[in-house]
Design a protein around this motif. Sequence first.
Motif, mmCIF file in Angstrom:
data_model
loop_
_atom_site.group_PDB
_atom_site.id
_atom_site.type_symbol
_atom_site.label_atom_id
_atom_site.label_comp_id
_atom_site.label_asym_id
_atom_site.label_seq_id
_atom_site.Cartn_x
_atom_site.Cartn_y
_atom_site.Cartn_z
ATOM 1 N N MET A 151 0.854 -1.190 0.000
ATOM 2 C CA MET A 151 0.000 0.000 0.000
ATOM 3 C C MET A 151 0.894 1.245 0.000
ATOM 4 O O MET A 151 1.668 1.452 0.921
ATOM 5 C CB MET A 151 -0.889 -0.035 1.241
ATOM 6 N N LYS A 152 0.753 2.007 -1.068
ATOM 7 C CA LYS A 152 1.673 3.131 -1.240
ATOM 8 C C LYS A 152 1.354 4.293 -0.289
ATOM 9 O O LYS A 152 2.216 4.857 0.334
ATOM 10 C CB LYS A 152 1.606 3.632 -2.688
ATOM 11 N N THR B 275 -4.438 -2.709 11.050
ATOM 12 C CA THR B 275 -4.459 -2.548 9.583
ATOM 13 C C THR B 275 -3.979 -1.177 9.102
ATOM 14 O O THR B 275 -3.749 -0.999 7.912
ATOM 15 C CB THR B 275 -5.899 -2.717 9.052
ATOM 16 N N GLN C 166 -7.368 -3.404 1.117
ATOM 17 C CA GLN C 166 -6.316 -2.383 0.946
ATOM 18 C C GLN C 166 -5.265 -2.847 -0.057
ATOM 19 O O GLN C 166 -4.777 -2.054 -0.868
ATOM 20 C CB GLN C 166 -5.692 -2.042 2.302
ATOM 21 N N ASP C 167 -4.940 -4.134 -0.003
ATOM 22 C CA ASP C 167 -3.974 -4.674 -0.976
ATOM 23 C C ASP C 167 -4.548 -4.584 -2.387
ATOM 24 O O ASP C 167 -3.860 -4.232 -3.333
ATOM 25 C CB ASP C 167 -3.643 -6.140 -0.654
ATOM 26 N N TYR C 168 -5.824 -4.919 -2.505
ATOM 27 C CA TYR C 168 -6.446 -4.932 -3.834
ATOM 28 C C TYR C 168 -6.588 -3.506 -4.394
ATOM 29 O O TYR C 168 -6.294 -3.259 -5.566
ATOM 30 C CB TYR C 168 -7.818 -5.610 -3.768
ATOM 31 N N CYS D 84 -5.849 1.248 8.746
ATOM 32 C CA CYS D 84 -6.912 1.831 7.921
ATOM 33 C C CYS D 84 -7.285 3.191 8.514
ATOM 34 O O CYS D 84 -6.858 3.538 9.616
ATOM 35 C CB CYS D 84 -8.141 0.916 7.873
ATOM 36 N N GLU E 117 -4.943 -0.938 -3.438
ATOM 37 C CA GLU E 117 -3.642 -0.256 -3.371
ATOM 38 C C GLU E 117 -3.762 1.133 -2.753
ATOM 39 O O GLU E 117 -3.158 2.103 -3.219
ATOM 40 C CB GLU E 117 -3.010 -0.154 -4.767
ATOM 41 N N LYS F 184 -7.306 -5.794 5.250
ATOM 42 C CA LYS F 184 -5.978 -5.897 4.620
ATOM 43 C C LYS F 184 -6.106 -6.359 3.174
ATOM 44 O O LYS F 184 -5.407 -5.856 2.286
ATOM 45 C CB LYS F 184 -5.103 -6.873 5.406
ATOM 46 N N GLN F 185 -7.024 -7.305 2.936
ATOM 47 C CA GLN F 185 -7.229 -7.790 1.556
ATOM 48 C C GLN F 185 -7.738 -6.661 0.652
ATOM 49 O O GLN F 185 -7.286 -6.507 -0.484
ATOM 50 C CB GLN F 185 -8.231 -8.963 1.552
#
Lengths: 272, 311
Positions: B1-2, B171, B135-137, B173, B139, B132-133
């Motif tokens: 995650m940038k 996370t 956020q990864d997706y 978030c 990005e 987390k899934q």
Amino acid sequence: MKISKDASRKAAEKSFSEIQQWMQHQLLHPQFAGDYEAFVKSTSKLSAKEHMRIYQRSYIARLRDCMVAQFPALSHALGRQLFLQFADLYLLEYPSKSYTLGDLGQHFGAFLEETRPDKDAEVKESWPDFMIELANFEFLVNISFDEKADENYQKATAETKEEALQLVPVFHLLKHNFPISEYYKEAVNDRNPELPFAQESYCVLLRRDYRLGLFEIYPIQYHFLAKLKETQSIAQAKQFLINQFKVVGDELENHWQQWKTKWLEEGFFVKR
Amino acid sequence: MKQKVQELPDLGLGLGLRGEHFNHILEYKPAVDWFEIISENFMDSGGRPRYVLDQIAEQYPIVMHGVSMSIGSTDPLNYDYLKRLKKLADEINPKWISDHLCWTGVLSLNSHDLLPVVLNEESLQLITTKIKQVQDYLERPLILENPSTYLTFQQSTIPEWQFLKSMVEETNCGLLLDVNNVYVSSFNNEFDPIEYIEGLPHENIVQMHLAGHQHNGDHIIDTHDSPVVDPVWELFSLAWERTGGTSTLLEWDGNIPEFDICHAELLKAKNYMDGFKKQCIASETMQQDIQTVSNPIDFMVSNVAKDFVDS
């Protein structure tokens, strides 16, 4: 309200998944009394059942509102109370599986067909046919409003050559056994239309500049536009009428000039 | 995650973008700092809503706020939904994407309501894994809002503010603090709204929501159909102080008035940015006793029948 130690232990054993399936069942089937105390805490103001009742009430009220918004003319035709009864049964039979409320009514026409009261009778009544046609039409209106289409077109004008005329991208050509278009316009404009008798009707539902338009047409125009939609050729559409309906060429040309003027104004055509 | 939550900008005072205001915004270009859209209203739109959004997004910062991610459902994530969400984000470049700490259905069904999650260790673990899934997706950080709730589960063992704090720690978030929802939920579930706001991880609060509600005596419904009440403004004042100020947005979704009325209500927030002065939140009297619906659909369903040209 206090609960016993045994009930408390049983409640604590419920898994995350069990809790959600229980709550969803309570929303969809509020007529079946649930073991509210096992899942929901009471407060000083409301019992566990009353807390759950807020969600049950909102669930059906929200989806009813959505059904009325998607089928305003059908709601008028059936009368609000009867419409809501049909809507409730539909939502039980076809609970939403989509992330968007836009899809909520997509099976309503099929549901009305499946549950029509004269389904097994040899002689059918006509009013269910009207309701089913109207439901399918209204859902198409919703789809047409937001469907994806290339809107980067140049409008056709009286100067546009015939070979360059093309139907606007969102263009639905419809044939009904009832005066659906007329009834729809009267109902959504609060003009309180009477239930119509069966009468074949034809209309165009189109979108131009992101606005919907609805136009009644004659049967001969329907056949012309159907051929034009199929072939994208005005010459072929004209020839089709000459061949199939024995229309005389000069007469057709006169009609076509009038149709063209009107349809250009109504936004039927873009420039190819 | 940038991108990190702490790097997200303070956008100022914004309004929820609603179809009723499209023409006004396009014509007058009002001095609103930013707009928040309901993601689902535009994800599949190829018609006027999307056409208008593209024009508004050229002139104002946009935030995407969703109602269907169902991050709290025990069903797996819907990657078809996420794919469409990401596509819209790629196209309109929102400042961030938010949704709710809630579930909308299980077994592939959708109630179209923002349902309360049971707050315990089991749900915390599942929800943090799903965040987390997502956020990864996507990005990018996911921003989650505290929903208005009307019940507490027997199986809940963690206060909501503590649950949100643990979620953030696990996370990173972001949080969308809906101050009205804190007030509504605290009344309905009998907890202290000040303790709730004090206990949140303030550094991860990216945005705040304000809205009106309906008080029915023994419960409050989050209707978004009226002005913000004084006790909610008081809570906003506290949250503003604790967060040091952050992007703030007014939601008005039922009985939507003219744009200028919504805008004037939003600007009242400026009167509550100079510090929290009270030690308790004033009580509110019942306003109405009629059946109302939380999360009204007005903002999720286009009024197509009224959108015809003369024909």
